[in-house]
Motif scaffolding. Structure first.
Motif, PDB file in Angstrom:
ATOM      1  N   ARG A 169       0.834  -1.214   0.000  1.00 49.91           N
ATOM      2  CA  ARG A 169       0.000   0.000   0.000  1.00 49.91           C
ATOM      3  C   ARG A 169       0.863   1.257   0.000  1.00 49.91           C
ATOM      4  O   ARG A 169       0.548   2.267  -0.631  1.00 49.91           O
ATOM      5  CB  ARG A 169      -0.942  -0.069   1.207  1.00 49.91           C
ATOM      6  CG  ARG A 169      -1.883   1.076   1.369  1.00 49.91           C
ATOM      7  CD  ARG A 169      -3.188   0.920   0.617  1.00 49.91           C
ATOM      8  NE  ARG A 169      -3.825   2.215   0.529  1.00 49.91           N
ATOM      9  CZ  ARG A 169      -5.117   2.438   0.573  1.00 49.91           C
ATOM     10  NH1 ARG A 169      -5.965   1.451   0.644  1.00 49.91           N
ATOM     11  NH2 ARG A 169      -5.596   3.655   0.482  1.00 49.91           N
ATOM     12  N   ASP A 333      -5.857  -5.205  -9.193  1.00 52.25           N
ATOM     13  CA  ASP A 333      -6.712  -4.774  -8.070  1.00 52.25           C
ATOM     14  C   ASP A 333      -7.655  -3.655  -8.498  1.00 52.25           C
ATOM     15  O   ASP A 333      -8.800  -3.584  -8.065  1.00 52.25           O
ATOM     16  CB  ASP A 333      -5.858  -4.294  -6.884  1.00 52.25           C
ATOM     17  CG  ASP A 333      -5.428  -5.455  -5.994  1.00 52.25           C
ATOM     18  OD1 ASP A 333      -5.684  -6.613  -6.373  1.00 52.25           O
ATOM     19  OD2 ASP A 333      -4.836  -5.203  -4.924  1.00 52.25           O
ATOM     20  N   ALA A 483     -13.341   6.810  -8.888  1.00 49.30           N
ATOM     21  CA  ALA A 483     -14.757   6.421  -8.877  1.00 49.30           C
ATOM     22  C   ALA A 483     -15.616   7.676  -8.966  1.00 49.30           C
ATOM     23  O   ALA A 483     -16.550   7.760  -9.775  1.00 49.30           O
ATOM     24  CB  ALA A 483     -15.064   5.644  -7.604  1.00 49.30           C
TER      25      ALA A 483
HETATM   26  C1  HEM Z   1     -18.487   3.485  -6.132  1.00 48.35           C
HETATM   27  C2  HEM Z   1     -17.254   3.184  -6.159  1.00 48.35           C
HETATM   28  C3  HEM Z   1     -16.494   2.571  -5.025  1.00 48.35           C
HETATM   29  C4  HEM Z   1     -16.858   2.368  -3.731  1.00 48.35           C
HETATM   30  C5  HEM Z   1     -18.178   2.724  -3.060  1.00 48.35           C
HETATM   31  C6  HEM Z   1     -15.726   1.749  -3.077  1.00 48.35           C
HETATM   32  C7  HEM Z   1     -15.708   1.411  -1.743  1.00 48.35           C
HETATM   33  C8  HEM Z   1     -14.626   0.840  -1.127  1.00 48.35           C
HETATM   34  C9  HEM Z   1     -14.588   0.543   0.244  1.00 48.35           C
HETATM   35  C10 HEM Z   1     -15.692   0.816   1.236  1.00 48.35           C
HETATM   36  C11 HEM Z   1     -13.379  -0.026   0.473  1.00 48.35           C
HETATM   37  C12 HEM Z   1     -12.879  -0.551   1.812  1.00 48.35           C
HETATM   38  C13 HEM Z   1     -12.147   0.535   2.557  1.00 48.35           C
HETATM   39  C14 HEM Z   1     -11.863   0.168   4.026  1.00 48.35           C
HETATM   40  O1  HEM Z   1     -11.603  -0.980   4.339  1.00 48.35           O
HETATM   41  O2  HEM Z   1     -11.902   1.102   4.852  1.00 48.35           O
HETATM   42  C15 HEM Z   1     -12.657  -0.088  -0.746  1.00 48.35           C
HETATM   43  C16 HEM Z   1     -11.396  -0.620  -0.905  1.00 48.35           C
HETATM   44  C17 HEM Z   1     -10.742  -0.703  -2.107  1.00 48.35           C
HETATM   45  N1  HEM Z   1     -11.158  -0.154  -3.291  1.00 48.35           N
HETATM   46 FE1  HEM Z   1     -12.879   0.823  -3.607  1.00 48.35          FE
HETATM   47  N2  HEM Z   1     -14.721   1.591  -3.984  1.00 48.35           N
HETATM   48  C18 HEM Z   1     -15.134   2.083  -5.182  1.00 48.35           C
HETATM   49  C19 HEM Z   1     -14.421   2.151  -6.351  1.00 48.35           C
HETATM   50  C20 HEM Z   1     -13.142   1.708  -6.516  1.00 48.35           C
HETATM   51  C21 HEM Z   1     -12.363   1.868  -7.713  1.00 48.35           C
HETATM   52  C22 HEM Z   1     -12.772   2.633  -8.968  1.00 48.35           C
HETATM   53  C23 HEM Z   1     -11.180   1.233  -7.500  1.00 48.35           C
HETATM   54  C24 HEM Z   1     -10.033   1.134  -8.465  1.00 48.35           C
HETATM   55  C25 HEM Z   1      -9.011   1.897  -8.437  1.00 48.35           C
HETATM   56  C26 HEM Z   1     -11.217   0.685  -6.160  1.00 48.35           C
HETATM   57  C27 HEM Z   1     -10.213  -0.044  -5.572  1.00 48.35           C
HETATM   58  C28 HEM Z   1     -10.217  -0.440  -4.248  1.00 48.35           C
HETATM   59  C29 HEM Z   1      -9.146  -1.215  -3.654  1.00 48.35           C
HETATM   60  C30 HEM Z   1      -7.911  -1.741  -4.380  1.00 48.35           C
HETATM   61  C31 HEM Z   1      -9.467  -1.376  -2.303  1.00 48.35           C
HETATM   62  C32 HEM Z   1      -8.669  -2.122  -1.247  1.00 48.35           C
HETATM   63  C33 HEM Z   1      -7.834  -1.137  -0.449  1.00 48.35           C
HETATM   64  C34 HEM Z   1      -7.012  -1.799   0.659  1.00 48.35           C
HETATM   65  O3  HEM Z   1      -7.449  -2.788   1.219  1.00 48.35           O
HETATM   66  O4  HEM Z   1      -5.921  -1.293   0.935  1.00 48.35           O
HETATM   67  N3  HEM Z   1     -12.417   1.015  -5.589  1.00 48.35           N
HETATM   68  N4  HEM Z   1     -13.436   0.463  -1.720  1.00 48.35           N
END
Ligand code: HEM
Length: 530
Positions: A169, A333, A483
């Protein structure tokens, strides 16, 4: 195992620990004064722990002898398992209150459900520097066991934990999360949205309605958009007649297989760990295809950068400079995290705007003011000015969050809602239930973007931890900027071009699987603006 992946990937920024138990005191102290303060704080925490009620006293469904709480969680027939996940959470809260413990589930740890934002805040502020969020088991197994040789110890953000997660990360945070990183993507993301507007026009039937399966078209749009960031390329997903063996069509197919596989193997009882089921084999095939495509584009990016070293590097190029293995895994990812999420957010926002014509009228005026022509690009400056549209997005995420909540494992003993909670418990932060609660948001199911206009007469006064659509702390969503950019750009362009109606239901219907997905047929009626 039943609910093991109720939450897909949800995360955030860390702050100073608040309720550390006596057994896990901080020791470092810079000065004698600091040492005194630290000792006082530790003593207070210890006193808090001693005063708190024991863990086993937390209310919750009573386990049966031998089978524990499993019968209550069985899909379709169990007292709680018969519900969709959000209704299950609402029922648990109704039956037991703001903190609920579901214990003795064969094959998995206890689950603790929190419905109070202050307790959620305390939990998140104590999540530690390496927050643990349960990952997708199939993907983890694929990367760390089945294709261990390909991944060479670099496993990405979604599934890894602890130091391994932190190492990865820390390499991707800057390139992905700095505001300047998103800047260079305004124009290409606008171009994809503009192409998609053309496609929407062509897809309409004689009643000006989009087809019932329009969500699949939205998947193509979101894959095309996120591929710009993840792979530095236009995949070509929006072409009208894709050949079945073309790369974009195969990517789209692989995305569908992944959604199905995560649901069938990660969420439902399955034997994939013991035997190679047909679904598991299809899923592996899809993962392999994703990896191969990511590898191909990363290699191309290496070559491009060499021929044009003076150009401002793209995100992929910056990641690649860090480490090509990081670039490949992060690209995957992004594709995993960035397709279904943004598609369902765009779908739900359009649904709400269609159902609230007054809101649509108001946001439409804003959009027409900022984008004078139907093809005007959504630039950074234009985006800055669309404050009401942004409020609509926030309200859509409150009423219909794509991630129902978040999950963290306690990394030390902690007192929550006056109960002792030991290290190693999975805590579910039920944000969707909180954000539908009248005590936080009056008329909770009404779509009222004015709640998000700061300083306005209708601005909400709810606790900030009621709704956290992109998570919290160091594990927060890495794709948030993209997003929001994608969805706001698309919806601004839709509103600039069409008046949107929906005549097939008044309430959003959805399924809460790993994320909330809209299940209504997305037959939006699009009437061209003059
Ligand atoms: C409506 C769109 C999206 C929503 C609502 C959303 C929501 C979330 C949430 C709630 C988490 C968990 C965060 C936590 O544990 O505190 C997350 C993690 C993540 N999201 Fe999104 N996400 C969205 C779009 C995207 C997009 C476009 C990508 C691509 C770049 C993405 C990639 C990731 C990744 C890779 C994680 C894991 C992060 C980690 O564990 O370090 N997400 N997302």
């Amino acid at each position: 195992m039943l609910l093991q992946s109720t939450v897909r990937a949800l995360g955030v920024r860390g702050a100073a620990p608040v309720g550390v138990s006596a057994r896990h005191r901080s020791t470092a102290a810079a000065t004698p004064l600091d040492a005194t303060a630290a000792a006082d704080a530790a003593a207070a925490r210890s006193a808090e722990w001693e005063r708190a009620k024991p863990y086993h006293a937390i209310p919750g469904p009573k386990p049966f002898p031998l089978l524990g709480n499993l019968p209550r969680l069985l899909p379709k027939i169990g007292q709680y398992g018969k519900y969709e996940i959000m209704d299950m959470q609402k029922q648990l809260r109704k039956d037991f209150g703001d903190i609920v413990r579901v214990s003795k589930i064969p094959g998995r740890k206890d689950m603790l459900f929190l419905f109070d934002p202050k307790t959620a805040e305390k939990m998140l502020r104590n999540e530690g520097v390496w927050p643990i969020r349960e990952g997708i088991k199939t993907l983890h197994y694929y990367r760390t066991v089945l294709r261990k040789d390909k991944y060479e110890g670099v496993y990405g953000t979604i599934t890894s934990q602890g130091k391994e997660w932190q190492d990865f990360r820390s390499k991707v945070n800057q390139p992905l999360m700095q505001p300047r990183s998103a800047r260079r993507y305004f124009a290409p993301i606008d171009e994809v949205a503009q192409d998609f507007i053309g496609r929407m026009r062509d897809l309409r039937d004689e009643n000006m309605e989009l087809p019932a399966g329009f969500i699949n078209e939205l998947y193509k749009w979101s894959l095309e958009s996120i591929a710009l960031v993840a792979l530095d390329t236009r995949l070509g997903c929006l072409a009208p007649n894709l050949a079945p063996d073309s790369e974009p069509q195969r990517m789209i197919d692989a995305v569908q297989v992944m959604f199905e596989g995560f649901y069938k193997l990660d969420l439902q009882p399955s034997l994939w760990r013991l035997v190679s089921t047909p679904m598991w084999r299809r899923l592996v095939h899809a993962f392999d295809y994703f990896y191969d495509v990511a590898e191909k584009y990363v290699d191309e990016a290496v070559a491009k950068q060499k021929t044009n070293p003076d150009k401002e590097p793209s995100i992929l190029e910056r990641l690649m400079k860090e480490d090509p293995r990081v670039a490949k895994v992060m690209a995957s990812d992004m594709l995993f995290g960035g397709v279904d999420t943004t598609s369902h957010l765009a779908a739900s926002l359009l649904f709400h705007l269609a159902k609230y014509p007054n809101v649509q009228r108001k946001v439409g005026e804003e959009v027409r003011r900022v984008l004078p022509a139907k093809r005007s690009p959504v630039t950074e400056d234009a985006m800055e000015q669309m404050t009401y549209l942004k409020a609509c997005l926030k309200e859509s995420l409150r009423v219909f969050p794509i991630a129902m909540g978040n999950i963290r494992e306690t990394q030390k003993d902690i007192v929550l809602s006056d109960y002792q909670v030991p290290k190693g418990v999975d805590v579910f932060l039920c944000h969707m239930v909180m954000s539908h609660d009248e005590q936080h948001y009056p008329r909770p199911m009404a779509f009222e973007p004015e709640r998000w206009l700061r300083g306005g007469p209708q601005a909400h006064t709810a606790h900030p931890f009621t709704t956290m659509p992109f998570g919290f702390g160091p594990r927060t969503c890495v794709g948030r900027r993209f997003a929001e950019l994608e969805v706001l750009t698309l919806v601004a362009k839709v509103l600039r071009n069409f008046w949107v109606e929906y005549h097939h239901g008044d309430q959003i219907e959805f399924s809460s699987r790993s994320i909330n997905t809209v299940t209504l047929p997305l037959k939006f009626r699009l009437v061209d603006h003059e």
